[in-house]
Design a protein around this motif. Structure first.
Motif, PDB file in Angstrom:
ATOM      1  N   ASP A  81       0.738  -1.136  -0.090  1.00 32.50           N
ATOM      2  CA  ASP A  81       0.003   0.116  -0.146  1.00 32.50           C
ATOM      3  C   ASP A  81       0.813   1.209  -0.195  1.00 32.50           C
ATOM      4  OD1 ASP A  81      -2.408   1.574   0.296  1.00 32.50           O
ATOM      5  OD2 ASP A  81      -3.325   0.298   1.816  1.00 32.50           O
ATOM      6  N   GLY A  82       0.261   2.322   0.116  1.00 37.41           N
ATOM      7  CA  GLY A  82       0.922   3.703   0.073  1.00 37.41           C
ATOM      8  C   GLY A  82       1.047   4.185   1.398  1.00 37.41           C
ATOM      9  N   LEU A  83       1.380   5.476   1.541  1.00 38.46           N
ATOM     10  CA  LEU A  83       1.920   6.126   2.704  1.00 38.46           C
ATOM     11  C   LEU A  83       0.518   5.917   3.774  1.00 38.46           C
ATOM     12  CD1 LEU A  83       4.458   7.740   3.855  1.00 38.46           C
ATOM     13  CD2 LEU A  83       3.211   9.827   3.410  1.00 38.46           C
ATOM     14  N   ARG A  84      -0.641   6.138   3.407  1.00 44.65           N
ATOM     15  CA  ARG A  84      -1.693   6.356   4.257  1.00 44.65           C
ATOM     16  C   ARG A  84      -2.545   4.880   4.511  1.00 44.65           C
ATOM     17  NH1 ARG A  84      -2.794  11.425   6.069  1.00 44.65           N
ATOM     18  NH2 ARG A  84      -1.963  13.095   4.992  1.00 44.65           N
ATOM     19  N   ALA A  85      -1.613   4.229   4.367  1.00 43.11           N
ATOM     20  CA  ALA A  85      -2.341   2.552   4.629  1.00 43.11           C
ATOM     21  C   ALA A  85      -3.118   2.570   5.641  1.00 43.11           C
ATOM     22  CB  ALA A  85      -1.122   1.599   4.410  1.00 43.11           C
ATOM     23  N   THR A  86      -4.430   1.876   5.625  1.00 40.56           N
ATOM     24  CA  THR A  86      -5.133   1.810   7.056  1.00 40.56           C
ATOM     25  C   THR A  86      -5.184   0.574   7.436  1.00 40.56           C
ATOM     26  OG1 THR A  86      -7.129   1.200   5.426  1.00 40.56           O
ATOM     27  CG2 THR A  86      -6.762   3.554   5.831  1.00 40.56           C
ATOM     28  N   GLU A 122       0.872   2.172   8.058  1.00 45.32           N
ATOM     29  CA  GLU A 122       0.787   3.665   7.580  1.00 45.32           C
ATOM     30  C   GLU A 122       2.276   4.183   7.908  1.00 45.32           C
ATOM     31  OE1 GLU A 122      -1.881   7.372   8.682  1.00 45.32           O
ATOM     32  OE2 GLU A 122      -1.151   6.295  10.408  1.00 45.32           O
ATOM     33  N   SER A 123       2.857   4.806   6.807  1.00 43.45           N
ATOM     34  CA  SER A 123       4.260   5.499   7.145  1.00 43.45           C
ATOM     35  C   SER A 123       5.188   4.578   7.248  1.00 43.45           C
ATOM     36  CB  SER A 123       4.018   6.373   7.993  1.00 43.45           C
ATOM     37  OG  SER A 123       3.353   7.602   7.649  1.00 43.45           O
ATOM     38  N   SER A 124       5.218   3.336   6.990  1.00 40.88           N
ATOM     39  CA  SER A 124       5.952   2.544   7.498  1.00 40.88           C
ATOM     40  C   SER A 124       7.272   2.365   6.566  1.00 40.88           C
ATOM     41  CB  SER A 124       5.496   0.993   7.875  1.00 40.88           C
ATOM     42  OG  SER A 124       5.081   0.286   6.476  1.00 40.88           O
ATOM     43  N   PHE A 125       6.953   2.441   5.231  1.00 41.53           N
ATOM     44  CA  PHE A 125       8.045   1.859   4.123  1.00 41.53           C
ATOM     45  C   PHE A 125       8.378   0.534   4.080  1.00 41.53           C
ATOM     46  CE2 PHE A 125       8.592   6.329   3.726  1.00 41.53           C
ATOM     47  CZ  PHE A 125       8.648   6.706   2.526  1.00 41.53           C
ATOM     48  N   TYR A 126       7.446  -0.130   4.705  1.00 38.25           N
ATOM     49  CA  TYR A 126       7.413  -1.838   4.881  1.00 38.25           C
ATOM     50  C   TYR A 126       8.855  -2.019   5.070  1.00 38.25           C
ATOM     51  CZ  TYR A 126       2.785  -1.844   2.913  1.00 38.25           C
ATOM     52  OH  TYR A 126       1.132  -1.483   2.897  1.00 38.25           O
ATOM     53  N   ALA A 127       9.369  -1.251   6.100  1.00 37.22           N
ATOM     54  CA  ALA A 127      10.679  -1.595   6.652  1.00 37.22           C
ATOM     55  C   ALA A 127      10.894  -2.134   8.164  1.00 37.22           C
ATOM     56  CB  ALA A 127      11.466  -0.328   6.376  1.00 37.22           C
ATOM     57  N   MET A 164       4.966   4.863  -1.622  1.00 36.18           N
ATOM     58  CA  MET A 164       5.750   4.395  -0.471  1.00 36.18           C
ATOM     59  C   MET A 164       5.963   2.592  -0.959  1.00 36.18           C
ATOM     60  SD  MET A 164       4.869   3.814   3.459  1.00 36.18           S
ATOM     61  CE  MET A 164       3.625   2.435   3.254  1.00 36.18           C
ATOM     62  N   GLY A 165       4.959   1.896  -1.233  1.00 40.97           N
ATOM     63  CA  GLY A 165       5.053   0.718  -1.381  1.00 40.97           C
ATOM     64  C   GLY A 165       5.677   0.147  -2.708  1.00 40.97           C
ATOM     65  N   GLY A 166       6.066   1.262  -3.665  1.00 40.91           N
ATOM     66  CA  GLY A 166       6.874   0.919  -4.956  1.00 40.91           C
ATOM     67  C   GLY A 166       8.204   0.984  -4.705  1.00 40.91           C
ATOM     68  N   ALA A 169       1.222  12.137   8.070  1.00 39.32           N
ATOM     69  CA  ALA A 169       0.491  10.844   7.946  1.00 39.32           C
ATOM     70  C   ALA A 169       0.708   9.888   9.286  1.00 39.32           C
ATOM     71  CB  ALA A 169       1.115  10.383   6.759  1.00 39.32           C
ATOM     72  N   GLY A 170       0.168  10.373  10.217  1.00 44.91           N
ATOM     73  CA  GLY A 170       0.160   9.712  11.605  1.00 44.91           C
ATOM     74  C   GLY A 170       1.158  10.057  12.638  1.00 44.91           C
ATOM     75  N   ARG A 171       1.752  11.205  12.359  1.00 47.49           N
ATOM     76  CA  ARG A 171       2.524  11.762  13.310  1.00 47.49           C
ATOM     77  C   ARG A 171       3.812  10.537  13.477  1.00 47.49           C
ATOM     78  NH1 ARG A 171       0.838  12.585  18.281  1.00 47.49           N
ATOM     79  NH2 ARG A 171      -1.011  11.472  18.131  1.00 47.49           N
ATOM     80  N   TYR A 172       4.372  10.240  12.504  1.00 48.15           N
ATOM     81  CA  TYR A 172       5.576   9.193  12.704  1.00 48.15           C
ATOM     82  C   TYR A 172       7.004   9.842  12.679  1.00 48.15           C
ATOM     83  CZ  TYR A 172       2.278   5.224  12.335  1.00 48.15           C
ATOM     84  OH  TYR A 172       1.072   4.434  12.433  1.00 48.15           O
ATOM     85  N   ASN A 173       7.747   9.485  13.554  1.00 46.60           N
ATOM     86  CA  ASN A 173       8.925   9.976  13.527  1.00 46.60           C
ATOM     87  C   ASN A 173      10.106   9.217  12.805  1.00 46.60           C
ATOM     88  OD1 ASN A 173      11.512  11.170  14.131  1.00 46.60           O
ATOM     89  ND2 ASN A 173      11.518  10.836  16.331  1.00 46.60           N
TER      90      ASN A 173
END
Length: 313
Positions: free
Chosen positions: A65-70, A99-104, A151-153, A195-199
């Motif tokens: 998904d993208g940056l705002r994945a739910t 959300e905002s994870s970059f799948y990392a 983000m998912g790409g 997008a979720g207040r992630y640091n």
């Protein structure tokens, strides 16, 4: 400039349009499962929605998904007919959330939003999830596909670069493929806060941390040699899925145009990077297209023959 990049990165990801209705075929929801798969990092479990292939194939496509994945269902299910790939001999795997994870795999929980766990998405997608799919459904741990948008790409190419046995095909749609380019870490920092207040420091540390380069497809490009890839970005010019009527529609379309133009710039640079390394890939740069789901759905179906051929589905 940083604020402009950040605004572009964030705004359109929540503003999407549904693509055309699925073709009248066998309903893949007759072969649908929703599983909660144990995951590392203290999150406990991650929801995964699965559509089994109509022909018993053991090969799969993981859709990111993208940056705002739910956390309810993937944007791929919300906004496209991607589940119908299962009627074409491919198991469809949609992990939910991130959300905002970059799948990392992150260094630590995000302290800005009191995140109660540490994202460990790479470990989940390459260890926990394939083990679950193999044990319960007989889906192969090897020679699968991974496709993501925005983000998912980025994540799709990174996962394939470092896990070549698991992924024999990668697709990046409107991805940002040079995260360590000047201004990008700072733009991503601002976008993740929105997008979720992630640091982002909890993700890969400050911009000079080696983790940023490790997750940058531009840097990791040599590890993609020999991997079949479909890489696409639109021109940023409005097309069939951009039909603004109200003033807010024009605002959203302008944002989607800017975001896609930025993606195209990075994708063109990545194309040159691969060419200088003598690495082949399929690039598709349509004359029209903004940062919207309808265009990503079209690309997903366009890549299907190449995807299936690459993974042996």
């Amino acid at each position: 400039m940083i604020q402009l990049f950040a605004a572009l990165l964030v705004a359109p990801l929540a503003l999407s349009v549904a693509g055309p209705a699925p073709a009248a075929q066998a309903d893949p929801y007759q072969r649908f499962h929703e599983d909660f798969v144990p995951a590392p990092g203290g999150i406990g479990q991650i929801k995964v929605r699965i559509w089994l292939a109509n022909n018993g194939s053991n090969r799969a496509v993981y859709l990111l998904d993208g940056l705002r994945a739910t956390w309810d269902v993937s944007g791929w299910e919300h906004e496209t007919n991607a589940a119908w790939l299962a009627d074409h001999g491919v198991n469809v795997i949609m992990p939910v959330g991130g959300e905002s994870s970059f799948y990392a795999d992150w260094y630590a929980p995000s302290n800005f939003n009191a995140q109660p766990f540490t994202y460990k998405w790479e470990s989940f997608l390459t260890q926990n999830l394939p083990d679950h799919l193999a044990g319960r459904y007989g889906i192969s741990r090897n020679n699968n596909a991974v496709v993501g948008l925005s983000m998912g790409g980025n994540a799709a190419l990174i996962l394939a670069a470092y896990h070549r046995n698991q992924f024999a095909f990668a697709g990046s749609l409107s991805g940002y493929l040079n995260l360590s380019a000047p201004g990008m870490p700072e733009a991503i920092r601002v976008a993740m806060i929105d997008a979720g207040r992630y640091n982002s420091d909890a993700m890969w540390g400050p911009p000079w941390d080696p983790a940023w380069r490790r997750h940058d497809p531009f840097v990791a490009a040599p590890q993609l040699r020999g991997l079949p890839m479909w890489i696409s970005a639109g021109s940023g010019l409005p097309g069939a899925y951009d039909q603004p009527v109200a003033p807010i529609d024009y605002y959203n379309t302008a944002n989607a145009m800017g975001l896609e133009a930025l993606a195209l710039t990075q994708n063109r640079a990545f194309q040159v990077r691969l060419a200088t390394l003598g690495i082949g890939a399929h690039f598709d740069f349509p004359a029209q297209g903004t940062h919207k789901w309808g265009y990503w759905q079209d690309q997903l179906w366009a890549m299907l023959p190449m995807l299936k051929g690459s993974i042996g589905a």
